[in-house]
Scaffold this active site. Structure first.
Site, PDB file in Angstrom:
ATOM      1  N   ASN A 146      16.297   7.533  16.994  1.00  0.00           N
ATOM      2  CA  ASN A 146      17.753   7.617  17.124  1.00  0.00           C
ATOM      3  C   ASN A 146      18.487   8.601  16.841  1.00  0.00           C
ATOM      4  OD1 ASN A 146      17.376   7.369  14.216  1.00  0.00           O
ATOM      5  ND2 ASN A 146      18.370   5.610  13.665  1.00  0.00           N
TER       6      ASN A 146
ATOM      7  N   ARG B 288      24.693   8.729  18.042  1.00  0.00           N
ATOM      8  CA  ARG B 288      23.433   8.134  18.583  1.00  0.00           C
ATOM      9  C   ARG B 288      23.691   7.261  19.946  1.00  0.00           C
ATOM     10  NH1 ARG B 288      22.462   5.629  12.415  1.00  0.00           N
ATOM     11  NH2 ARG B 288      20.723   6.984  11.902  1.00  0.00           N
TER      12      ARG B 288
ATOM     13  N   HIS C 196      19.706  11.370  11.463  1.00  0.00           N
ATOM     14  CA  HIS C 196      19.652  10.546  10.094  1.00  0.00           C
ATOM     15  C   HIS C 196      20.827  10.972   9.564  1.00  0.00           C
ATOM     16  CE1 HIS C 196      18.563   9.170   6.239  1.00  0.00           C
ATOM     17  NE2 HIS C 196      18.944  10.348   5.665  1.00  0.00           N
TER      18      HIS C 196
ATOM     19  N   THR D  18      22.723   2.409  13.548  1.00  0.00           N
ATOM     20  CA  THR D  18      21.302   2.697  13.567  1.00  0.00           C
ATOM     21  C   THR D  18      20.806   2.178  14.974  1.00  0.00           C
ATOM     22  OG1 THR D  18      21.070   2.215  11.305  1.00  0.00           O
ATOM     23  CG2 THR D  18      19.108   2.365  12.550  1.00  0.00           C
TER      24      THR D  18
HETATM   25  P1  CMP Z   1      17.595   6.656   9.404  1.00  0.00           P
HETATM   26  O1  CMP Z   1      19.024   6.614   9.483  1.00  0.00           O
HETATM   27  O2  CMP Z   1      16.735   7.799   9.569  1.00  0.00           O
HETATM   28  O3  CMP Z   1      16.908   5.553   8.349  1.00  0.00           O
HETATM   29  C1  CMP Z   1      15.804   4.864   8.441  1.00  0.00           C
HETATM   30  C2  CMP Z   1      15.468   4.895   9.683  1.00  0.00           C
HETATM   31  O4  CMP Z   1      14.025   3.863  10.022  1.00  0.00           O
HETATM   32  C3  CMP Z   1      16.080   4.875  10.968  1.00  0.00           C
HETATM   33  O5  CMP Z   1      17.162   5.799  10.821  1.00  0.00           O
HETATM   34  C4  CMP Z   1      15.385   4.529  12.203  1.00  0.00           C
HETATM   35  O6  CMP Z   1      14.766   5.732  12.615  1.00  0.00           O
HETATM   36  C5  CMP Z   1      14.188   3.601  11.564  1.00  0.00           C
HETATM   37  N1  CMP Z   1      14.498   2.092  11.627  1.00  0.00           N
HETATM   38  C6  CMP Z   1      15.271   1.367  10.911  1.00  0.00           C
HETATM   39  N2  CMP Z   1      15.450   0.214  11.534  1.00  0.00           N
HETATM   40  C7  CMP Z   1      14.190   0.232  12.308  1.00  0.00           C
HETATM   41  C8  CMP Z   1      13.450  -0.758  13.147  1.00  0.00           C
HETATM   42  N3  CMP Z   1      14.291  -1.920  12.928  1.00  0.00           N
HETATM   43  N4  CMP Z   1      12.596  -0.588  13.911  1.00  0.00           N
HETATM   44  C9  CMP Z   1      12.185   0.547  13.909  1.00  0.00           C
HETATM   45  N5  CMP Z   1      12.618   1.679  13.260  1.00  0.00           N
HETATM   46  C10 CMP Z   1      13.685   1.229  12.503  1.00  0.00           C
END
Ligand code: CMP
Length: 141
Positions: free
Chosen positions: A115, A105, A118, A94
């Site tokens: 990022n 990513r 998803h 992530t």
């Molecule tokens: P995604 O895989 O779409 O699932 C949840 C999303 O939350 C993740 O990708 C990031 O875009 C966001 N995310 C996860 N952790 C954090 C964090 N610590 N700070 C900000 N955004 C986050």
């Protein structure tokens, strides 16, 4: 759709703004995934809140929903054996700083929030998330 052969992905607004969507789709194809559904769309704030409801108590929830509704995205359903786990390997951690070399990513993410993509975290969520965006008439296995 819960047999382990499909996963769901979104190419996020940050990657679309940078015009990286076709590079990312090519990486996905070259990794052996078949794109069985695909659309360009834009989430409303309410849709983003519903999609990410599981994170509603996290400190980043509001910012995440603002970001995810800030511009167009691509939603896709992908088919491959062991799709959920193989796709998570392809996209990487992530946090792009922790993502391995050559992961999507690592190549395209700007930050932990922006990022690039998803990926579903389970077969059950792959099915739920696919149905959030696609009817059966829009999926071509
Ligand atoms: P995604 O895989 O779409 O699932 C949840 C999303 O939350 C993740 O990708 C990031 O875009 C966001 N995310 C996860 N952790 C954090 C964090 N610590 N700070 C900000 N955004 C986050």
């Amino acid at each position: 759709m819960e047999n382990g052969n499909i996963t769901f992905t979104m190419i996020k607004p940050c990657a679309v703004k940078q015009e990286k969507e076709f590079d990312i789709l090519l990486d996905i194809k070259n990794a052996g995934f078949k794109i069985i559904a695909l659309k360009k769309t834009k989430l409303s704030k309410e849709q983003a809140q519903k999609f990410y409801e599981i994170h509603k108590d996290r400190p980043f929830y509001k910012e995440l929903c603002d970001f995810m509704s800030s511009g167009p995205i691509y939603a896709a359903c992908l088919k491959k054996e062991n799709a959920v786990n193989d796709f998570r390997k392809l996209i990487g951690n992530t946090n792009p700083e922790l993502a391995e070399k050559n992961t999507i990513r690592k190549k395209y993410a700007l930050s932990i929030q922006e990022n690039a993509v998803h990926g579903s975290d389970s077969n059950e969520n792959a099915s739920i998330e696919t149905k959030f965006f696609f009817s059966n008439l829009e999926i071509f296995e």
